[in-house]
Design an enzyme around this catalytic site. Sequence first.
Site, PDB file in Angstrom:
ATOM      1  N   GLU A   3      -1.409  -7.948   1.798  1.00  0.00           N
ATOM      2  CA  GLU A   3      -1.141  -6.514   1.806  1.00  0.00           C
ATOM      3  C   GLU A   3      -0.137  -6.116   2.873  1.00  0.00           C
ATOM      4  O   GLU A   3      -0.310  -6.428   4.052  1.00  0.00           O
ATOM      5  CB  GLU A   3      -2.426  -5.723   2.051  1.00  0.00           C
ATOM      6  CG  GLU A   3      -2.182  -4.215   2.015  1.00  0.00           C
ATOM      7  CD  GLU A   3      -3.264  -3.376   2.668  1.00  0.00           C
ATOM      8  OE1 GLU A   3      -3.329  -2.160   2.370  1.00  0.00           O
ATOM      9  OE2 GLU A   3      -4.032  -3.907   3.493  1.00  0.00           O
ATOM     10  N   HIS A  53     -10.111  -2.653   6.306  1.00  0.00           N
ATOM     11  CA  HIS A  53      -9.533  -1.498   5.636  1.00  0.00           C
ATOM     12  C   HIS A  53      -9.709  -1.617   4.125  1.00  0.00           C
ATOM     13  O   HIS A  53     -10.044  -2.693   3.615  1.00  0.00           O
ATOM     14  CB  HIS A  53      -8.057  -1.364   6.008  1.00  0.00           C
ATOM     15  CG  HIS A  53      -7.556   0.037   6.054  1.00  0.00           C
ATOM     16  ND1 HIS A  53      -6.537   0.483   5.240  1.00  0.00           N
ATOM     17  CD2 HIS A  53      -7.945   1.097   6.813  1.00  0.00           C
ATOM     18  CE1 HIS A  53      -6.303   1.757   5.507  1.00  0.00           C
ATOM     19  NE2 HIS A  53      -7.138   2.157   6.438  1.00  0.00           N
ATOM     20  N   ASP A  59       0.836  -1.201   0.000  1.00  0.00           N
ATOM     21  CA  ASP A  59       0.000   0.000   0.000  1.00  0.00           C
ATOM     22  C   ASP A  59       0.872   1.254   0.000  1.00  0.00           C
ATOM     23  O   ASP A  59       1.682   1.458   0.906  1.00  0.00           O
ATOM     24  CB  ASP A  59      -0.925   0.002   1.217  1.00  0.00           C
ATOM     25  CG  ASP A  59      -2.124   0.922   1.024  1.00  0.00           C
ATOM     26  OD1 ASP A  59      -1.925   2.079   0.617  1.00  0.00           O
ATOM     27  OD2 ASP A  59      -3.261   0.470   1.282  1.00  0.00           O
ATOM     28  N   HIS A  64      -1.394  11.023  -0.904  1.00  0.00           N
ATOM     29  CA  HIS A  64      -0.945  10.129  -1.965  1.00  0.00           C
ATOM     30  C   HIS A  64      -0.381  10.942  -3.117  1.00  0.00           C
ATOM     31  O   HIS A  64      -0.661  12.137  -3.256  1.00  0.00           O
ATOM     32  CB  HIS A  64      -2.109   9.292  -2.492  1.00  0.00           C
ATOM     33  CG  HIS A  64      -2.688   8.370  -1.483  1.00  0.00           C
ATOM     34  ND1 HIS A  64      -3.852   7.656  -1.703  1.00  0.00           N
ATOM     35  CD2 HIS A  64      -2.284   8.032  -0.241  1.00  0.00           C
ATOM     36  CE1 HIS A  64      -4.130   6.919  -0.633  1.00  0.00           C
ATOM     37  NE2 HIS A  64      -3.190   7.129   0.265  1.00  0.00           N
ATOM     38  N   SER A 111      -6.948   4.323  -1.798  1.00  0.00           N
ATOM     39  CA  SER A 111      -6.753   2.871  -1.896  1.00  0.00           C
ATOM     40  C   SER A 111      -7.996   2.122  -2.353  1.00  0.00           C
ATOM     41  O   SER A 111      -7.889   1.088  -3.010  1.00  0.00           O
ATOM     42  CB  SER A 111      -6.283   2.317  -0.546  1.00  0.00           C
ATOM     43  OG  SER A 111      -5.021   2.805  -0.204  1.00  0.00           O
ATOM     44  N   ASP A 143       1.946   2.566   3.797  1.00  0.00           N
ATOM     45  CA  ASP A 143       1.153   3.762   3.504  1.00  0.00           C
ATOM     46  C   ASP A 143       0.995   4.662   4.726  1.00  0.00           C
ATOM     47  O   ASP A 143       1.132   5.883   4.639  1.00  0.00           O
ATOM     48  CB  ASP A 143      -0.214   3.312   2.988  1.00  0.00           C
ATOM     49  CG  ASP A 143      -1.186   4.452   2.772  1.00  0.00           C
ATOM     50  OD1 ASP A 143      -1.027   5.181   1.790  1.00  0.00           O
ATOM     51  OD2 ASP A 143      -2.118   4.606   3.591  1.00  0.00           O
TER      52      ASP A 143
END
Length: 459
Positions: free
Chosen positions: A298, A152, A34, A423, A78, A303
């Site tokens: 993941e 998530h 991520d 991001h 995401s 992230d």
Amino acid sequence: MKATVLTALALALGAATSAHAAGEAKNVIFFLGDGMGPTVVTAARLHKYGEAGQLTMGTLSRTAKIKTFSHDAQTTDSAPSMSAYMTGVKMNNEVLSMSADTLAQAPLRDGNNNAGLSGCDGSNGHAVPTLAELAKAKGKAAGVVTTTTITHATPAAVYAHICHRDAYYDIAKQAVPGGDGYNTALGNGLDVIMGGGANEWTPFNATTNNKGRADGRDLVAELGALGYTTVRSNTELAAVTPTAGSKLFGVFSSRSHLDYEFDRASNVNNTQPSLAEMTAKAIDVLKNDSDGYFLMVEGGRIDHALHGTNAKRALEDAVAFDDAIKLALTKVDLSNTLIVVTADHDHTMVFNGYGKKGNSVLDIVRDYKHNEPLLDADGQSYTTLVFGNGPNRPAIRTSVSSEQAMDPAYLQETIVRQGSETHGGGDVMLFADGAGAKSFKGTMDNTKVFSLVKDALGL
């Protein structure tokens, strides 16, 4: 007689070729780092192995670049990016595995004033099939493993359909076979579910679980009653001996995400498993299905550390993610298993200055000729890694010392002041190997990755 044998052999070879063309891979492991943009990959390699070294993901035989924009934004979050990988559909930011016309609708608060219930209008778009659902429909096993909460955005995109990623309590319901709100497209349910956030699966208690479920359901107990082995620690996970048909649910934090790898590994009393340990056990469970499996793994906290501009923890989690890939490769046969490694989006971390070879990527920049700190136009030293935006933009820059920069808690400086780093909209990298990997090349959209994985599995 000889002609008959040759004819039969030709027919058999033709059938085998046809089956091979329909799907080369029996199994797929989809690794998602991520926020693991190209700079993170490079910095993680330097941090762990040096300039000439190599992350395991970098040894995979195929590489590509992936475009990650969402249906309504240049820079994705995401939810739609992972959903594009899982469904082949571009969708709006904050939406999970729904049609492109679905509008994000903020979650509602429950009776305990905790946000996390769906506010979706029933006429607001429709669900679109995920790779996990398609795999289950073909008789394969399927699983999700994450270092974030199980609800998530990234893991949820594998098994849930909802108009907002933050409707955590209703997302959890979609993973419990037979219960209210279950996603019936999963058939008899995911075979492996592991991550954090037990509060979203267990009843509210004002004293011990004030972020728990207001509906009173104990989803962990419900899964246990359905035959899932439920575990809460690394020792319990290690003790699991998978057999044919067994299912596993592991939740390793009472609330929120799992710890950053740096903190988990530094604490001798930590009871959480590493991502590599969870990945290994997931493979052990899923490989018992003779039809094969689809597994999503993941490294989610890469992230989170980037959002906090804490490069040390981001890189440690990226290395832990790579270690999970390394361990997985020892447990699978690449002649029938496709490995895909990619990211859902970039971040704004950049690699800075003309540093000396061998200098720590976390340190201040040192001149490659004289090994002296390089200075900016105002005569101040600076770090190799900085962020385009985030909370740490000083009003007046002062020099950063090595002692400051190398502290694990150091937060890199930022150019634009934001409450949290955002991001980035840049393309990300993809690495692939194994059955069906030859199709992964060039620059492609994240929705195309869905098609290639789907075709490789013959779904």
